[in-house]
Design a protein around this motif. Structure first.
Motif, PDB file in Angstrom:
ATOM      1  N   THR A  37       3.057   2.842  10.324  1.00 32.72           N
ATOM      2  CA  THR A  37       4.340   3.067  10.994  1.00 32.72           C
ATOM      3  C   THR A  37       4.146   3.225  12.495  1.00 32.72           C
ATOM      4  O   THR A  37       4.887   2.641  13.297  1.00 32.72           O
ATOM      5  CB  THR A  37       5.066   4.289  10.401  1.00 32.72           C
ATOM      6  OG1 THR A  37       5.335   4.033   9.020  1.00 32.72           O
ATOM      7  CG2 THR A  37       6.361   4.590  11.142  1.00 32.72           C
ATOM      8  N   ASP A  62      -0.295   4.424  -0.102  1.00 30.96           N
ATOM      9  CA  ASP A  62      -0.993   5.598   0.419  1.00 30.96           C
ATOM     10  C   ASP A  62      -0.218   6.184   1.597  1.00 30.96           C
ATOM     11  O   ASP A  62       0.108   5.481   2.563  1.00 30.96           O
ATOM     12  CB  ASP A  62      -2.408   5.208   0.846  1.00 30.96           C
ATOM     13  CG  ASP A  62      -3.167   6.365   1.446  1.00 30.96           C
ATOM     14  OD1 ASP A  62      -3.452   7.327   0.704  1.00 30.96           O
ATOM     15  OD2 ASP A  62      -3.456   6.309   2.664  1.00 30.96           O
ATOM     16  N   ALA A  63       0.065   7.469   1.538  1.00 29.06           N
ATOM     17  CA  ALA A  63       0.882   8.125   2.568  1.00 29.06           C
ATOM     18  C   ALA A  63       0.216   8.073   3.941  1.00 29.06           C
ATOM     19  O   ALA A  63       0.897   7.878   4.960  1.00 29.06           O
ATOM     20  CB  ALA A  63       1.170   9.564   2.171  1.00 29.06           C
ATOM     21  N   HIS A  64      -1.093   8.252   3.979  1.00 27.06           N
ATOM     22  CA  HIS A  64      -1.794   8.206   5.268  1.00 27.06           C
ATOM     23  C   HIS A  64      -1.747   6.794   5.852  1.00 27.06           C
ATOM     24  O   HIS A  64      -1.553   6.622   7.062  1.00 27.06           O
ATOM     25  CB  HIS A  64      -3.245   8.683   5.120  1.00 27.06           C
ATOM     26  CG  HIS A  64      -3.341  10.125   4.738  1.00 27.06           C
ATOM     27  ND1 HIS A  64      -2.989  11.145   5.588  1.00 27.06           N
ATOM     28  CD2 HIS A  64      -3.735  10.717   3.582  1.00 27.06           C
ATOM     29  CE1 HIS A  64      -3.161  12.307   4.974  1.00 27.06           C
ATOM     30  NE2 HIS A  64      -3.617  12.074   3.758  1.00 27.06           N
ATOM     31  N   PHE A  65      -1.953   5.796   5.005  1.00 28.33           N
ATOM     32  CA  PHE A  65      -1.858   4.405   5.458  1.00 28.33           C
ATOM     33  C   PHE A  65      -0.461   4.129   5.999  1.00 28.33           C
ATOM     34  O   PHE A  65      -0.307   3.533   7.069  1.00 28.33           O
ATOM     35  CB  PHE A  65      -2.184   3.436   4.322  1.00 28.33           C
ATOM     36  CG  PHE A  65      -2.024   2.004   4.715  1.00 28.33           C
ATOM     37  CD1 PHE A  65      -3.067   1.313   5.321  1.00 28.33           C
ATOM     38  CD2 PHE A  65      -0.826   1.330   4.519  1.00 28.33           C
ATOM     39  CE1 PHE A  65      -2.920  -0.004   5.715  1.00 28.33           C
ATOM     40  CE2 PHE A  65      -0.664   0.010   4.902  1.00 28.33           C
ATOM     41  CZ  PHE A  65      -1.715  -0.655   5.500  1.00 28.33           C
ATOM     42  N   GLN A  66       0.549   4.559   5.270  1.00 33.26           N
ATOM     43  CA  GLN A  66       1.940   4.336   5.683  1.00 33.26           C
ATOM     44  C   GLN A  66       2.210   4.982   7.039  1.00 33.26           C
ATOM     45  O   GLN A  66       2.869   4.384   7.897  1.00 33.26           O
ATOM     46  CB  GLN A  66       2.905   4.879   4.624  1.00 33.26           C
ATOM     47  CG  GLN A  66       2.929   4.091   3.334  1.00 33.26           C
ATOM     48  CD  GLN A  66       3.608   2.750   3.488  1.00 33.26           C
ATOM     49  OE1 GLN A  66       4.605   2.612   4.190  1.00 33.26           O
ATOM     50  NE2 GLN A  66       3.061   1.744   2.826  1.00 33.26           N
ATOM     51  N   ALA A  67       1.694   6.191   7.237  1.00 37.64           N
ATOM     52  CA  ALA A  67       1.914   6.884   8.511  1.00 37.64           C
ATOM     53  C   ALA A  67       1.241   6.134   9.667  1.00 37.64           C
ATOM     54  O   ALA A  67       1.853   5.932  10.721  1.00 37.64           O
ATOM     55  CB  ALA A  67       1.391   8.313   8.427  1.00 37.64           C
ATOM     56  N   ARG A  68      -0.011   5.716   9.467  1.00 34.31           N
ATOM     57  CA  ARG A  68      -0.719   4.977  10.524  1.00 34.31           C
ATOM     58  C   ARG A  68      -0.036   3.636  10.789  1.00 34.31           C
ATOM     59  O   ARG A  68       0.127   3.224  11.942  1.00 34.31           O
ATOM     60  CB  ARG A  68      -2.183   4.754  10.115  1.00 34.31           C
ATOM     61  CG  ARG A  68      -3.016   6.001  10.175  1.00 34.31           C
ATOM     62  CD  ARG A  68      -4.522   5.749  10.041  1.00 34.31           C
ATOM     63  NE  ARG A  68      -4.938   4.594   9.300  1.00 34.31           N
ATOM     64  CZ  ARG A  68      -5.254   4.552   7.998  1.00 34.31           C
ATOM     65  NH1 ARG A  68      -5.176   5.656   7.287  1.00 34.31           N
ATOM     66  NH2 ARG A  68      -5.648   3.440   7.432  1.00 34.31           N
ATOM     67  N   ASN A 126       0.843  -1.188   0.000  1.00 36.71           N
ATOM     68  CA  ASN A 126       0.000   0.000   0.000  1.00 36.71           C
ATOM     69  C   ASN A 126       0.880   1.242   0.000  1.00 36.71           C
ATOM     70  O   ASN A 126       1.653   1.465   0.928  1.00 36.71           O
ATOM     71  CB  ASN A 126      -0.908  -0.018   1.235  1.00 36.71           C
ATOM     72  CG  ASN A 126      -1.983   1.033   1.184  1.00 36.71           C
ATOM     73  OD1 ASN A 126      -1.774   2.139   0.722  1.00 36.71           O
ATOM     74  ND2 ASN A 126      -3.154   0.673   1.687  1.00 36.71           N
TER      75      ASN A 126
END
Length: 131
Positions: free
Chosen positions: A55, A47-53, A45
């Motif tokens: 992480t 998606d930057a928001h997905f990656q942040a969550r 995935n």
């Protein structure tokens, strides 16, 4: 005279601070499995928001796994265990280092390495429970 009257009549000692049933490497394993699962999901995935969550979750779970391994080392394992399993200190250190690496990485191989160390700790833990 009063000190003799209130002095303990019997000295007792215990293997651990609490009943031994409270300790189990499964707690560390479950958290480390979560780390690896998040790492695998991150790979699929962009998606930057997905990656942040993801992480944040990965880092929290890695810290929980480190906590559980540390508790086993400091509260459950005692000198007789370290004498019988001289590799245990290094194994715990390696597991903690592997969990730190997994915490900082998206690579599921780092999560698997932490799981491998935890499995070795788990094996020793259950051998000590048989004794």
């Amino acid at each position: 005279m009063l000190s003799r009257l209130f002095a303990p009549k019997v000295k007792v000692s215990a293997h651990c601070d609490l009943p031994c049933g409270v300790y189990d490497p499964a707690q560390a394993r479950i958290e480390a499995e979560s780390v690896k699962a998040v790492q695998e999901k991150m790979a699929g995935n962009d998606d930057a928001h997905f990656q942040a969550r993801a992480t944040v979750i990965k880092e929290q779970r890695a810290e929980l796994a480190k906590h559980h391994v540390s508790v086993l080392w400091s509260d459950y394992f005692k000198p007789p265990h370290f004498e019988k399993y001289p590799e245990l200190h290094q194994l715990v250190n390696d597991a903690l280092k592997a969990l730190s690496a997994a915490k900082a990485s998206k690579d599921p191989a780092t999560g698997q390495k932490a799981l491998d160390y935890i499995a070795q700790i788990d094996k020793i833990f259950w051998e000590t429970k048989k004794a």
